[in-house]
Write an enzyme that holds these catalytic residues in place. Structure first.
Site, PDB file in Angstrom:
ATOM      1  N   ASN A 157       0.738   0.571   5.843  1.00 27.52           N
ATOM      2  CA  ASN A 157       1.349  -0.194   4.813  1.00 27.52           C
ATOM      3  C   ASN A 157       2.095  -1.157   5.585  1.00 27.52           C
ATOM      4  O   ASN A 157       3.073  -0.965   6.541  1.00 27.52           O
ATOM      5  CB  ASN A 157       2.543   0.615   3.998  1.00 27.52           C
ATOM      6  CG  ASN A 157       3.262   0.232   2.983  1.00 27.52           C
ATOM      7  OD1 ASN A 157       4.378   0.627   2.714  1.00 27.52           O
ATOM      8  ND2 ASN A 157       2.755  -1.247   2.704  1.00 27.52           N
ATOM      9  N   GLY A 158       2.166  -2.513   5.220  1.00 27.35           N
ATOM     10  CA  GLY A 158       2.930  -3.507   5.680  1.00 27.35           C
ATOM     11  C   GLY A 158       1.870  -4.790   5.994  1.00 27.35           C
ATOM     12  O   GLY A 158       0.852  -4.821   5.422  1.00 27.35           O
TER      13      GLY A 158
ATOM     14  N   TYR B 112      11.998  -3.827  -7.357  1.00 22.94           N
ATOM     15  CA  TYR B 112      10.855  -3.784  -7.906  1.00 22.94           C
ATOM     16  C   TYR B 112       9.580  -2.720  -7.531  1.00 22.94           C
ATOM     17  O   TYR B 112       9.094  -2.007  -8.121  1.00 22.94           O
ATOM     18  CB  TYR B 112      10.044  -5.198  -8.207  1.00 22.94           C
ATOM     19  CG  TYR B 112       8.533  -4.902  -8.450  1.00 22.94           C
ATOM     20  CD1 TYR B 112       8.495  -4.893 -10.116  1.00 22.94           C
ATOM     21  CD2 TYR B 112       7.489  -5.111  -7.787  1.00 22.94           C
ATOM     22  CE1 TYR B 112       7.148  -4.525 -10.607  1.00 22.94           C
ATOM     23  CE2 TYR B 112       6.160  -4.926  -8.378  1.00 22.94           C
ATOM     24  CZ  TYR B 112       6.088  -4.838  -9.512  1.00 22.94           C
ATOM     25  OH  TYR B 112       4.841  -4.658 -10.253  1.00 22.94           O
TER      26      TYR B 112
ATOM     27  N   CYS C 134       0.841  -1.190  -0.108  1.00 21.83           N
ATOM     28  CA  CYS C 134      -0.088   0.107   0.013  1.00 21.83           C
ATOM     29  C   CYS C 134       0.824   1.196  -0.087  1.00 21.83           C
ATOM     30  O   CYS C 134       2.129   1.188   0.205  1.00 21.83           O
ATOM     31  CB  CYS C 134      -0.863   0.067   1.423  1.00 21.83           C
ATOM     32  SG  CYS C 134      -1.994  -1.450   1.296  1.00 21.83           S
TER      33      CYS C 134
ATOM     34  N   GLY D 255      -0.476   0.571  -5.065  1.00 27.05           N
ATOM     35  CA  GLY D 255      -1.681   0.009  -4.821  1.00 27.05           C
ATOM     36  C   GLY D 255      -2.982   0.748  -5.880  1.00 27.05           C
ATOM     37  O   GLY D 255      -3.071   2.011  -5.891  1.00 27.05           O
TER      38      GLY D 255
ATOM     39  N   CYS E 283       6.864 -13.897   0.916  1.00 26.75           N
ATOM     40  CA  CYS E 283       7.225 -12.797   1.782  1.00 26.75           C
ATOM     41  C   CYS E 283       5.985 -12.564   2.717  1.00 26.75           C
ATOM     42  O   CYS E 283       4.689 -12.827   2.265  1.00 26.75           O
ATOM     43  CB  CYS E 283       7.077 -11.342   1.083  1.00 26.75           C
ATOM     44  SG  CYS E 283       6.999  -9.968   2.133  1.00 26.75           S
TER      45      CYS E 283
ATOM     46  N   CYS F  99      12.775 -13.316   1.276  1.00 24.66           N
ATOM     47  CA  CYS F  99      12.220 -13.874   0.043  1.00 24.66           C
ATOM     48  C   CYS F  99      13.667 -14.581  -0.675  1.00 24.66           C
ATOM     49  O   CYS F  99      13.140 -15.343  -1.660  1.00 24.66           O
ATOM     50  CB  CYS F  99      11.340 -12.919  -0.794  1.00 24.66           C
ATOM     51  SG  CYS F  99      12.493 -11.342  -1.350  1.00 24.66           S
TER      52      CYS F  99
ATOM     53  N   CYS G 218      16.054  -7.050   4.950  1.00 23.96           N
ATOM     54  CA  CYS G 218      15.268  -8.225   4.937  1.00 23.96           C
ATOM     55  C   CYS G 218      15.432  -8.929   3.673  1.00 23.96           C
ATOM     56  O   CYS G 218      15.178  -8.318   2.522  1.00 23.96           O
ATOM     57  CB  CYS G 218      13.632  -7.805   5.263  1.00 23.96           C
ATOM     58  SG  CYS G 218      12.927  -9.174   5.184  1.00 23.96           S
TER      59      CYS G 218
END
Lengths: 482, 482, 482, 482
Positions: free
Chosen positions: A102-103, A244, A2, A28, A384, A438, A435
């Site tokens: 967002n998250g 991305y 988002c 989004g 993820c 993924c 992080c």
């Protein structure tokens, strides 16, 4: 995923929020919403669709007030129900509250169960309502947002950048690991807090800085203040924002995303032994990587695929087969460029492999002699859980296939991913500050049975004294109080 | 400007027409329409907006039939009234007719007056209805489309690529000078005639060839046939299709548009004395030119402006000032790329100068040290009367200003246009086979008091014998019959 | 005011709910909603507007399941926000719940405050969410709807007819005073509970009986069961349902509404001394009363005003004056009927007097010699706090004006209301079993400083044992437990 | 069937036209349109749906000008295509023209063929475009509307009330037989010409008089003038306007429609031998007839069926069976009124018999002991070619069935129609001045092979001298010139 934004501006905020959401639209496209407060009344409008579809001039003019928050929502596989469109707003003991998030929380179910044990009901299926409840729960006791955010950072697990409007003040905070981006900017007559710096640019503002992990920002008519609520030994910024998700022209945690991608492209071109005629991006996601590749390799950059700029989000076809063939309405190979040529085709990532297979098929039908696929991310090995809408492990083509197996599956002449090391080097941070769940399956916090390279988080602030009892069992799993 | 298409396909045409219009959407965004014929009934749907907005699945499913025509229309300054949306369809003496037209007639007023003299009324304000009337007028006498098209080529002045559905046959013709493009392709189960080859690509068809100037094409279930109706000593293909209008991945009259633009970019880089850090396009129109410039000059290609991919056609702002500033929502300068740099900025053309001025302003505000503007067309000196929606001579900034005056006006560090010679060389045709009216003020046919380098056109075909009387005075101005 | 319905029918419920809401549309035109449960998933659709505007065939087809509830909402002056549209639905500890409510609680603010004290937030501004919370609060402890409804009847003050879907069972209950109507019917393959019997008729069902005050009904695939939860010494059925609100063809608490109105009209004609030429209703609300008047008085029934059957809910006029004059678009006096005539004009009630004044004005402009106004209700003296959307005491023209003052104000030749005694006689119930708060200012339960003729309510049922602590202070004001 | 209106009012006409169309909505619900002229530009808006759906405030505000015309269209079985929505407007030799038409031409095909012979095309499938062409055809020669209307009256066969806006003048004319209604009124600041007097009432205007058969009216800023263009020996006013079509509160050709219907009802009650308990109308079409019946028979008037006032034009049901049963959503029998009673049920007419059969079925299911059907028109024996949308002869139940056969088919206890003589007496005109084609199969003008009681029409006016040649063969069939 988002995009979120909060603005305080004495001259009115609705048109600025609208412009900022336009700039964040890539984060989004499912729905959009704005809530403002005019000193007495909370105004809001939310709807399904793009920002351009949800708002019109009279609606914006009716969203009065000098503070407000906005949100754009990603089409996740979850529930597309009207109640879930953010901002999530409510009145609580005379205060007007609107929350945007967002998250992704990883302990939503636990938290809901705890609340339901005391008889509470939930009107939406979002994490955001849980955050709203936690804030209300604490506000009722201590009355202050500092304590409420301390409470959140004690209780919440997962990623969360949050912007809250509490009557005429905007509060924003970022989880202690800083997983999702959040930054602040100065506007001609106020301040903005938003997911990415492009929203500051869109309003002709001045970028101030990223919000620090674990930090709380307060914005109102009088200015902007910061307060550190929690500190982690290492942050865990999401690498996928650079690969991305974020816009190329954003600066995220100090790095211009375009340059990160260009450097990834340059790294990809090192040690190449193939002899190609041209470098072409898969538009639009591979453009910056391909430019970097071309620059370093001296192979000419030329578009081998032209994207139709008018594709709506729905392209109608009567059958499934017809829908699959419709890729050529969206992407047209330029025969004159690729016929009998050896093409380096650059994309940002391979998820299921379906799209790569179709695109390489298009290139071969257009006569390309060789299609060398170069990917701007390492192979995606694991899902993820922290906010990027990615398929399950099983659906990720690289989760259980070797590079050669993937190459065959997508039909490329050759296939190379950038290495994790080169990616990290292109980002220019310490590996421990990112992080890479993924890519490695090792996450920065405990999630079910997944491997974890846990960060240590300390909460700051002496006034905290509230309803530990209720949530004690939840909170101990993750934080310690000084 | 408009995009037109006709398809005969035993398997149904509505979804194919829809896909083709998607591929031609750049030629017109104001409105879209499709008409089909199922052997007994003409079905149609038209509406204002993009193809994706006008049609949905149930509408397309209801457009039954194995022949059909489609149209997308450009937002000209003229009358945006529902009646004007094409295809223009009518029944005449038991036949169902639908007409689509790309181009602009220069003798519409004369023709309408002639018709009105005999008591005829017009329901629309389009050229297309005049063409429909001319066709009906002739069909009633000779009964055949060959004669009707011969009649059109005798009478009509201006540019016209036309696709007509007459019951279950698609007829298409291109004016004797071939001003607007038109080409044909083979589909898996039929044939297509369309404005640009990208529509053939979109349907996974095989490009056959461009329709020749003055040629008539007939498509139905049994196949495709051609017939030359008129021959000019020289065609007058529009150069602006190559510079801006056509899609880069189209092949127009034998030239890949992308390569024409890349060669223009290469030509622009010759004899440069400036020393720039990067070449950046104005997206999306300057991309191919900029890639050519970078390739020839060896100056790195890097995007200095990022375009917001989600701009709807309306961006709402409360004031005119706010609307003008909104350019930065649409185009965001990448500070990290341009700060303290010397930038070569490449665009396809300068019309009024307003957009260039704003973009250069954005670059300078973002810190660019120098902005060298390079333009992929010669200076635009005169209006287009033949189908490109261009402002009046007075509004064209280069019509009465020197290069240095334009440079100052737009605020560029330097300004260079490609020369007419280099442009023609990049296109690769004889200068006499092109229309360069907007660059020189000399047009390929007589238009009011404008200068004219007239072509000689001969009509072919012996069966023609019809209503010369009515239109004699109109037709003699332009054609001669063998 | 609202209309509510719940249906269990093995053959699917959405189209039946839609038909039932159509029949109940007069009870609320602001919004409509349906929720169904298919054994696993709760489906729902809600929207602003009439039932015919909110639903279409594909929406209804998607509302799968063999149980469901529906709601139509009245345009009250309150908040017309999307969140408030009912059914109010949520998931709670694995159960899907949807609540619909007709009535008005008088202790909503107290209840919300109690909940907020323990940290709870409210997403809507409706009473219905409070009822949902009370139910969830009790379900979590005792797990059963019987206890939850007992809890509601202990805690809630005001009027409430409620239909709840709890997974695959429909539960419905009516407040202990039976203020708002509720009845049950047998359908060919199931059962229905609904506000008025016309919804049973609409589905070709068989009326079973009214739900008793304080009774709980349970409907599912296996049939229908009843359980008395609370008993009052006297009910307090709303008289305004008979005067105006309910449909004339409904049977409410044993009385055909049409006949009640006709008898009111007959009573109005008694002791008349005027000599009129015709009796005319104000359409549509005065028709049944006028027919009764004509029948008893032998004065011919003839329509002096014709209502435009096509009035949308909005009639657009550029100015306030134009809007006020627009009454003659809606109601046209029939000059041929009223010219030089003495007219008895019958309406159901006078609220502010504005409409009566305008209509009498129309009649006089059309040439009526005398307009004798006859009103099917006693003078409205006080507001309704129990669900009828009525203005404040100050706005009620009869609250502080004598009959003669009102007559002058509206311009009638004479004015008579039916007496309270005649009204009660026409209804045919004991005066103590009716709520006549709006006529007398004496209400059947304590409301602020208003006068009260309190009913004694006893709760029935031994299993009740739960969270009395939380709400003790609230509940004692009104109920006692056996 | 359609409703038409033209207004000249210096204060603006769009809101007045909108109000007038609201009052005429019963004459056509398929589509609506308004065209205005502001001295320079013709403004217009048209759309499918009710007046309330087609227009909003900003649209009306944009329809500037002090003259204008409006139209509502009936949902005929013909072509519901956007082009057909009226007003039909076009520009002709510098003049702006908008045409609205109520009626039906019987020689449209002939006229179109004549025009097509000279090469003309038609954009719509309406009669109205033919009238527009005839007017333009004549205007080009003589330049005046008097001549154009004379031309129309010479050429057109069938029924036609027409209102034309020609730049800033409104012209209106009624066919020489006066088949469809048309009247004029004085407004506070201008004049109105419209289908029915209720539109005059709606604008608070003063009814002037009906337009005479064969008369031309001219309205502009300076006032109103009349001119007789043609005179018939007998008019042929449509009886169905009185029976069903016109609004009860309209005065048509000097008769209040409500009174005509009431007198029909009175006539129906004469010589009755049945002994009924109540008289009930089929709402809304039978109300006035039923009131008349009750008044004369002294049997009480009581509604046995209540109509749902909220039925949209579409009522959705999943199956055909469900749709047919849906009649009970629309009409609910009042069991309390009809149980074990003998009911006289009054309706305006029986067309196919389907509706009567269903309604009588409803009454019987509700327990009616006897249902005596009384019909306000004589049996319909033949189709209407002159503007009423009636089914073919075959579909008319009474065309080939005796009264007893129809009674059995619809399931009535007894069935009686009013006689033709009584109908004519209720209307109060000479039988020769009415069109009773649908009752007798004898029409007032020649239509195919149908029987004809032809009227003699003489054209008036010496200036006429124009294009007789073109249409001579058509025109001689019907008119003679003095």
């Amino acid at each position: 995923m988002c995009g979120i934004v909060g603005i305080a501006d004495a001259g009115g905020v609705s048109f600025s929020l609208y412009s900022a959401l336009y700039a964040l639209q890539h984060r989004g496209q499912e729905s959009a919403g704005i809530a403002t407060f005019d000193g007495a009344v909370l105004h809001k409008h939310k709807g399904q669709g793009l920002v351009s579809e949800v708002f019109d001039e009279s609606l914006l003019a009716s969203l009065e007030g000098s503070v407000g928050v906005g949100h754009v929502r990603y089409p996740t596989t979850g529930e597309k129900i009207p109640e879930n469109i953010q901002p999530f707003n409510f009145r609580f003991r005379g205060k007007n509250i609107a929350v945007t998030h967002n998250g992704n929380l990883t302990n939503t179910a636990d938290l809901k169960e705890t609340f339901e044990k005391r008889g509470q009901i939930f009107c939406t299926t979002t994490d955001t309502e849980v955050i709203g409840n936690l804030i209300a729960d604490e506000l009722r006791i201590s009355g202050g947002m500092e304590d409420a955010v301390l409470h959140c950072m004690r209780i919440l697990k997962g990623s969360y950048s949050v912007v809250v409007m509490l009557d005429d003040v905007i509060w924003a905070f970022r989880d202690p690991l800083g997983i999702r981006p959040l930054c602040v900017g100065k506007l001609p007559n106020g301040h903005i807090v938003c997911s990415e710096s492009v929203a500051v640019d869109a309003l002709n503002g001045t970028f101030i800085r990223d919000v620090r992990p674990g930090e709380l920002v307060r914005i109102d008519a009088t200015g902007i203040t910061f307060r550190q609520i929690a500190v982690a030994d290492h942050p865990a910024h999401c690498v996928f924002e650079y690969i991305y998700f974020a816009r190329a022209d954003s600066v995220v945690d100090g790095r211009l995303v375009y340059d990160v991608r260009r450097h990834i492209g340059q790294a990809l071109s090192e040690n190449e032994t193939i002899c190609a005629d041209l470098v072409s991006p898969v538009p639009d996601s591979g453009i910056a990587h391909a430019i970097g590749y071309s620059e370093a390799s001296k192979i000419p950059y030329r578009e081998g695929l032209i994207k139709n700029r008018y594709m709506g989000r729905t392209f109608i076809m009567p059958t499934q087969e017809a829908r699959e063939n419709a890729v050529r309405i969206k992407l047209n190979p330029v025969k004159g460029h690729v016929l009998d040529k050896s093409v380096v085709l650059v994309d940002d990532s391979i998820v299921r492999g379906t799209t790569s297979r179709r695109i390489i098929g298009l290139m071969r039908e257009a006569g390309a002699a060789e299609v060398h696929m170069r990917i701007g991310s390492p192979a995606l090995k694991a899902p993820c859980y922290l906010g990027v809408d990615m398929p399950t492990r099983k659906e990720l083509i690289a989760s259980d296939k070797s590079n050669e197996e993937v190459r065959k599956s997508i039909g490329a002449s050759s296939l190379r991913h950038v290495s994790i090391e080169a990616l990290i080097s292109a980002i220019g941070m310490d590996k421990n500050d990112l992080c890479v769940g993924c890519l490695t399956g090792v996450y920065p916090l405990a999630i079910g049975c997944e491997q974890c390279s846990r960060r240590r988080v300390e909460l700051i602030g002496g006034t905290y004294q509230s309803n530990l009892g209720v949530f004690k069992e939840v909170s101990e799993a993750r934080t310690s109080t000084k």
